[in-house]
Design a protein around this motif. Structure first.
Motif, PDB file in Angstrom:
ATOM      1  N   ASN A 120      11.400  -0.159  -8.543  1.00  0.00           N
ATOM      2  CA  ASN A 120      10.999  -1.498  -8.090  1.00  0.00           C
ATOM      3  C   ASN A 120       9.880  -1.413  -7.045  1.00  0.00           C
ATOM      4  OD1 ASN A 120      12.769  -2.936  -9.710  1.00  0.00           O
ATOM      5  ND2 ASN A 120      14.441  -2.857  -8.208  1.00  0.00           N
ATOM      6  N   PHE A 121      10.045  -0.462  -6.142  1.00  0.00           N
ATOM      7  CA  PHE A 121       9.031  -0.334  -5.095  1.00  0.00           C
ATOM      8  C   PHE A 121       7.670   0.040  -5.692  1.00  0.00           C
ATOM      9  CE2 PHE A 121       6.702   2.324  -2.035  1.00  0.00           C
ATOM     10  CZ  PHE A 121       6.495   1.380  -1.049  1.00  0.00           C
ATOM     11  N   VAL A 160       6.680  -0.588  -8.724  1.00  0.00           N
ATOM     12  CA  VAL A 160       6.163  -1.774  -9.430  1.00  0.00           C
ATOM     13  C   VAL A 160       5.578  -2.775  -8.439  1.00  0.00           C
ATOM     14  CG1 VAL A 160       6.835  -3.778 -10.806  1.00  0.00           C
ATOM     15  CG2 VAL A 160       7.696  -1.515 -11.416  1.00  0.00           C
ATOM     16  N   LEU A 161       6.297  -2.996  -7.340  1.00  0.00           N
ATOM     17  CA  LEU A 161       5.798  -3.927  -6.324  1.00  0.00           C
ATOM     18  C   LEU A 161       4.487  -3.424  -5.734  1.00  0.00           C
ATOM     19  CD1 LEU A 161       6.288  -6.471  -4.621  1.00  0.00           C
ATOM     20  CD2 LEU A 161       7.480  -5.039  -2.963  1.00  0.00           C
ATOM     21  N   LEU A 162       4.439  -2.096  -5.534  1.00  0.00           N
ATOM     22  CA  LEU A 162       3.197  -1.500  -5.019  1.00  0.00           C
ATOM     23  C   LEU A 162       2.039  -1.805  -5.959  1.00  0.00           C
ATOM     24  CD1 LEU A 162       2.017   0.446  -2.844  1.00  0.00           C
ATOM     25  CD2 LEU A 162       2.542   2.314  -4.394  1.00  0.00           C
ATOM     26  N   LEU A 170       1.895  -4.237  -8.215  1.00  0.00           N
ATOM     27  CA  LEU A 170       1.635  -5.685  -8.272  1.00  0.00           C
ATOM     28  C   LEU A 170       0.823  -6.161  -7.066  1.00  0.00           C
ATOM     29  CD1 LEU A 170       5.102  -7.060  -9.519  1.00  0.00           C
ATOM     30  CD2 LEU A 170       2.911  -7.128 -10.740  1.00  0.00           C
ATOM     31  N   LEU A 171       1.228  -5.698  -5.894  1.00  0.00           N
ATOM     32  CA  LEU A 171       0.507  -6.142  -4.691  1.00  0.00           C
ATOM     33  C   LEU A 171      -0.908  -5.571  -4.651  1.00  0.00           C
ATOM     34  CD1 LEU A 171       3.210  -6.103  -1.851  1.00  0.00           C
ATOM     35  CD2 LEU A 171       2.378  -7.998  -3.231  1.00  0.00           C
ATOM     36  N   LYS A 172      -1.010  -4.338  -5.115  1.00  0.00           N
ATOM     37  CA  LYS A 172      -2.354  -3.755  -5.175  1.00  0.00           C
ATOM     38  C   LYS A 172      -3.233  -4.566  -6.133  1.00  0.00           C
ATOM     39  CE  LYS A 172      -4.664   0.424  -6.818  1.00  0.00           C
ATOM     40  NZ  LYS A 172      -4.448   1.700  -7.501  1.00  0.00           N
ATOM     41  N   PHE A 201      -2.717  -7.801  -7.273  1.00  0.00           N
ATOM     42  CA  PHE A 201      -2.876  -9.234  -7.027  1.00  0.00           C
ATOM     43  C   PHE A 201      -3.066  -9.615  -5.555  1.00  0.00           C
ATOM     44  CE2 PHE A 201      -0.377  -9.050 -11.006  1.00  0.00           C
ATOM     45  CZ  PHE A 201      -1.291  -9.660 -11.841  1.00  0.00           C
ATOM     46  N   LEU A 202      -2.905  -8.672  -4.663  1.00  0.00           N
ATOM     47  CA  LEU A 202      -3.058  -9.043  -3.253  1.00  0.00           C
ATOM     48  C   LEU A 202      -4.170  -8.260  -2.578  1.00  0.00           C
ATOM     49  CD1 LEU A 202      -2.026 -10.649  -0.811  1.00  0.00           C
ATOM     50  CD2 LEU A 202      -0.470  -8.763  -0.321  1.00  0.00           C
ATOM     51  N   TYR A 203      -3.956  -6.926  -2.456  1.00  0.00           N
ATOM     52  CA  TYR A 203      -4.897  -6.149  -1.626  1.00  0.00           C
ATOM     53  C   TYR A 203      -6.305  -6.137  -2.197  1.00  0.00           C
ATOM     54  CZ  TYR A 203      -0.517  -4.499   0.390  1.00  0.00           C
ATOM     55  OH  TYR A 203       0.704  -4.445   0.979  1.00  0.00           O
ATOM     56  N   ARG A 204      -6.379  -5.783  -3.488  1.00  0.00           N
ATOM     57  CA  ARG A 204      -7.725  -5.671  -4.069  1.00  0.00           C
ATOM     58  C   ARG A 204      -8.492  -6.996  -4.040  1.00  0.00           C
ATOM     59  NH1 ARG A 204      -7.586  -1.729  -9.293  1.00  0.00           N
ATOM     60  NH2 ARG A 204      -7.848   0.222  -8.167  1.00  0.00           N
ATOM     61  N   THR A 230      16.084  -7.633  -4.784  1.00  0.00           N
ATOM     62  CA  THR A 230      14.781  -6.959  -4.736  1.00  0.00           C
ATOM     63  C   THR A 230      13.808  -7.612  -5.713  1.00  0.00           C
ATOM     64  OG1 THR A 230      15.824  -4.877  -4.111  1.00  0.00           O
ATOM     65  CG2 THR A 230      13.610  -4.758  -5.052  1.00  0.00           C
ATOM     66  N   MET A 288      10.325  -9.338  -4.919  1.00  0.00           N
ATOM     67  CA  MET A 288       9.124  -8.913  -5.638  1.00  0.00           C
ATOM     68  C   MET A 288       8.431 -10.096  -6.307  1.00  0.00           C
ATOM     69  SD  MET A 288      10.559  -5.452  -7.403  1.00  0.00           S
ATOM     70  CE  MET A 288       9.203  -5.279  -8.531  1.00  0.00           C
ATOM     71  N   ALA A 333       4.730 -11.170  -5.279  1.00  0.00           N
ATOM     72  CA  ALA A 333       3.698 -11.077  -6.315  1.00  0.00           C
ATOM     73  C   ALA A 333       3.267 -12.462  -6.775  1.00  0.00           C
ATOM     74  CB  ALA A 333       4.231 -10.270  -7.492  1.00  0.00           C
ATOM     75  N   SER A 362       0.993 -14.043  -4.226  1.00  0.00           N
ATOM     76  CA  SER A 362      -0.309 -13.353  -4.270  1.00  0.00           C
ATOM     77  C   SER A 362      -1.103 -13.786  -5.495  1.00  0.00           C
ATOM     78  CB  SER A 362      -0.096 -11.845  -4.296  1.00  0.00           C
ATOM     79  OG  SER A 362       0.591 -11.428  -3.146  1.00  0.00           O
ATOM     80  N   MET A 363      -0.428 -13.859  -6.632  1.00  0.00           N
ATOM     81  CA  MET A 363      -1.143 -14.250  -7.852  1.00  0.00           C
ATOM     82  C   MET A 363      -1.660 -15.676  -7.751  1.00  0.00           C
ATOM     83  SD  MET A 363       1.252 -12.599 -10.803  1.00  0.00           S
ATOM     84  CE  MET A 363       0.387 -13.341 -12.146  1.00  0.00           C
ATOM     85  N   THR A 371      -4.633 -15.730  -5.173  1.00  0.00           N
ATOM     86  CA  THR A 371      -5.849 -14.945  -5.444  1.00  0.00           C
ATOM     87  C   THR A 371      -6.319 -15.073  -6.892  1.00  0.00           C
ATOM     88  OG1 THR A 371      -4.535 -13.004  -6.016  1.00  0.00           O
ATOM     89  CG2 THR A 371      -5.195 -13.229  -3.720  1.00  0.00           C
ATOM     90  N   VAL A 426      -3.322  -9.339   5.580  1.00  0.00           N
ATOM     91  CA  VAL A 426      -3.848  -8.060   5.077  1.00  0.00           C
ATOM     92  C   VAL A 426      -4.738  -7.392   6.128  1.00  0.00           C
ATOM     93  CG1 VAL A 426      -5.352  -7.022   3.343  1.00  0.00           C
ATOM     94  CG2 VAL A 426      -3.689  -8.726   2.658  1.00  0.00           C
ATOM     95  N   ARG A 477      -7.836   3.017   1.805  1.00  0.00           N
ATOM     96  CA  ARG A 477      -7.173   1.891   1.159  1.00  0.00           C
ATOM     97  C   ARG A 477      -5.811   2.277   0.579  1.00  0.00           C
ATOM     98  NH1 ARG A 477     -10.616  -2.553  -2.229  1.00  0.00           N
ATOM     99  NH2 ARG A 477     -11.828  -3.370  -0.484  1.00  0.00           N
ATOM    100  N   TYR A 529      -2.340   0.265   0.836  1.00  0.00           N
ATOM    101  CA  TYR A 529      -1.488  -0.202  -0.264  1.00  0.00           C
ATOM    102  C   TYR A 529      -0.036   0.211  -0.033  1.00  0.00           C
ATOM    103  CZ  TYR A 529      -5.964  -0.642  -2.746  1.00  0.00           C
ATOM    104  OH  TYR A 529      -7.224  -0.970  -3.101  1.00  0.00           O
ATOM    105  N   THR A 586       2.686  -2.418   1.514  1.00  0.00           N
ATOM    106  CA  THR A 586       3.767  -2.828   0.615  1.00  0.00           C
ATOM    107  C   THR A 586       5.134  -2.600   1.273  1.00  0.00           C
ATOM    108  OG1 THR A 586       2.367  -2.248  -1.250  1.00  0.00           O
ATOM    109  CG2 THR A 586       4.705  -2.518  -1.709  1.00  0.00           C
TER     110      THR A 586
END
Lengths: 256, 230
Positions: free
Chosen positions: A14-15, A17-19, A21-23, A25-28, B25, B29, B33, B36-37, B40, B60, B76, B80, B84
């Motif tokens: 899960n972590f 996957v979350l990593l 997803l956030l990479k 849809f969020l960070y990038r 969890t 998540m 997500a 964020s979606m 962004t 961020v 970067r 990440y 996270t």
């Protein structure tokens, strides 16, 4: 407190996957957006800097052009002043030349007028002198001027008789010219006087209105004259001196 | 009284029992997500950022600033990973204010999973930065005698990370449950407020410690003084 290792593995998955997803849809998107915006700001700042530099360059160009225009204006002004001065000098020179020409013309005219006046005065004076002489001779001695002249010719021919004979070179004709026709008695008297020294010569008489009062005799190559010309010349000289002094006084008075 | 949500089975997939830790969890998540979606999805450089986008940019950049302060670099990949960790732990702890929601961080399995992730990430980042040789050489620094101590230290800091997070979150939940049974109207509010604060602090500490460990693994080796003396 126990560890469920299946849950641990699932949470690791899960972590991860979350990593992802956030990479994704969020960070990038956020960081790329920030970078793009900063790049856009930097670009705009660069554009603004460029525009400022262009503005400064345009300002410098404008100042340069203005200075050049002022310089050209001064040069044109200087050129116009020089042309004006040249034109003025030309006009003054023309005026001086014209003035000199007019003065010269005036002097010529004055000289011409003086000469004409002298001529008229001489003519008039000569006529008056002759008339007065003739009148005086007639009134005081009851004698004509031409007769007196003819008698005087006889006396004057004596010293030059030899030269006249030589000049006649065998010629038997002599020409006597007067302004007015001589009386017959006077002609006979002159013939008599001439024949004392030139016995073979016969006189012929003619008149010339342009001639001065008196007698001119042409014998062969010689010419003998008894006229009032010398007196008239003296009179003309006196008159010339008088009129010149008068004209000088007039010119001086005009030059003030 | 259940001390961990691992014991609560929500549903069963075949022979696999899906417990509340995993389901919660997934909720965290999906929340992270999904937000964020949504925020962004239509980002444009020439468009001024809106309220939500500004909030995400603030979060961020704050995380990035903290990481840069620790690592003295702007890698970067560290952002990440540590970001996270922070967001997941913080979101899980914040969601304790929702009645009936048990944060997955109150499960030792979750904290162990996060700690294992950190313990795996540390050598990966270190090897990615300086290579295997340079990373392994740190275990025999300053001398070969220190090898077992360095290995023990490596594992012990992982264990401390896991236990610290689990103990703090689990204790907060347990204390809140106990106080709820004693004084159901007053203490839960206070405990939830304290839980929010400690939740953020724990998330910050976990993420910062992970960043410190990663940065120490990525740090350049000290200069060889013996070579210098020559």
């Amino acid at each position: 407190m126990s560890i469920d290792w299946i849950t641990v593995l699932a949470q690791i998955a899960n972590f991860l996957v979350l990593l992802w997803l956030l990479k994704r849809f969020l960070y990038r998107p956020i960081l790329d957006g920030i970078d793009a915006r900063e790049a856009e700001i930097a670009k705009r700042m660069a554009d603004a800097e460029l525009a400022q530099q262009e503005a400064k360059a345009a300002e410098r160009q404008y100042i340069k052009q203005r200075a050049q225009l002022v310089s050209e204006q001064d040069a044109l002004l200087e050129k116009a002043l020089q042309a004006t001065e040249k034109k003025r000098d030309g006009l003054l020179s023309d005026a001086r030349t014209q003035l000199q020409q007019e003065q010269q013309n005036w002097r010529k005219y004055l000289e011409h007028e003086r000469q004409a006046f002298n001529q008229r005065l001489q003519q008039t004076g000569a006529d008056a002198l002759l008339r007065l002489t003739r009148k005086a001779l007639h009134d005081l001695a009851d004698e004509h001027l031409e007769d007196a002249i003819v008698r005087h010719i006889g006396q004057r021919l004596k010293p030059i008789a030899a030269e006249l004979v030589q000049a006649a070179a065998g010629s038997q004709q002599a020409q006597v010219t007067t302004r007015d026709a001589l009386p017959a008695a006077t002609q006979a008297l002159l013939q008599k006087e001439v024949q004392q020294w030139l016995p073979d010569v016969t006189l012929s008489f003619a008149t010339d209105p342009q001639q001065s009062p008196g007698v001119i005799m042409q014998v062969g190559g010689a010419q003998v004259a008894w006229t009032t010309d010398s007196y008239m010349d003296e009179l003309a000289e006196l008159l010339t001196q008088h009129t010149s002094s008068v004209a000088a006084v007039h010119l001086t008075a005009d030059g003030r | 009284m259940q001390l961990t949500p691992d014991q609560t089975v929500v549903f069963t997939l075949g022979q696999w029992q899906v417990n509340a830790t995993i389901v919660n969890t997934w909720i965290v998540m999906i929340l992270l997500a999904g937000i964020s979606m949504l925020v962004t999805r239509n980002l444009r450089a020439d468009k001024a950022p809106g309220r939500w986008r500004s909030a995400l940019e603030l979060i961020v950049t704050m995380i990035q600033g903290q990481i840069e302060e620790v690592t003295r670099s702007s890698a970067r990949h560290v952002l990440y990973f540590a970001g996270t960790l922070f967001l997941f732990i913080a979101a899980s702890n914040v969601l304790t204010v929702i009645p009936g929601f048990v944060p997955p961080t109150s499960s030792l399995s979750t904290t162990v999973a996060l700690t294992l992730s950190v313990l795996v990430a540390i050598p990966l980042f270190g090897i990615a930065k300086g290579g295997v040789r340079q990373y392994l050489r740190k275990f025999i620094e300053p001398s070969m005698i220190m090898l077992p101590f360095n290995i023990i230290g490596e594992f012990s800091r992982g264990v401390s990370l896991a236990i610290r997070l689990y103990g703090n979150v689990m204790s907060g939940v347990v204390i809140a449950a106990i106080l709820l049974s004693i004084a159901p109207f007053f203490f839960p509010v206070v405990m939830d407020m304290l839980g929010l604060l400690t939740g953020f602090i724990q998330a910050y500490i976990f993420a910062i410690l992970a960043t410190v460990y990663i940065s120490s693994a990525m740090a350049d080796p000290p200069l060889d003084t013996s070579d210098k003396d020559k």
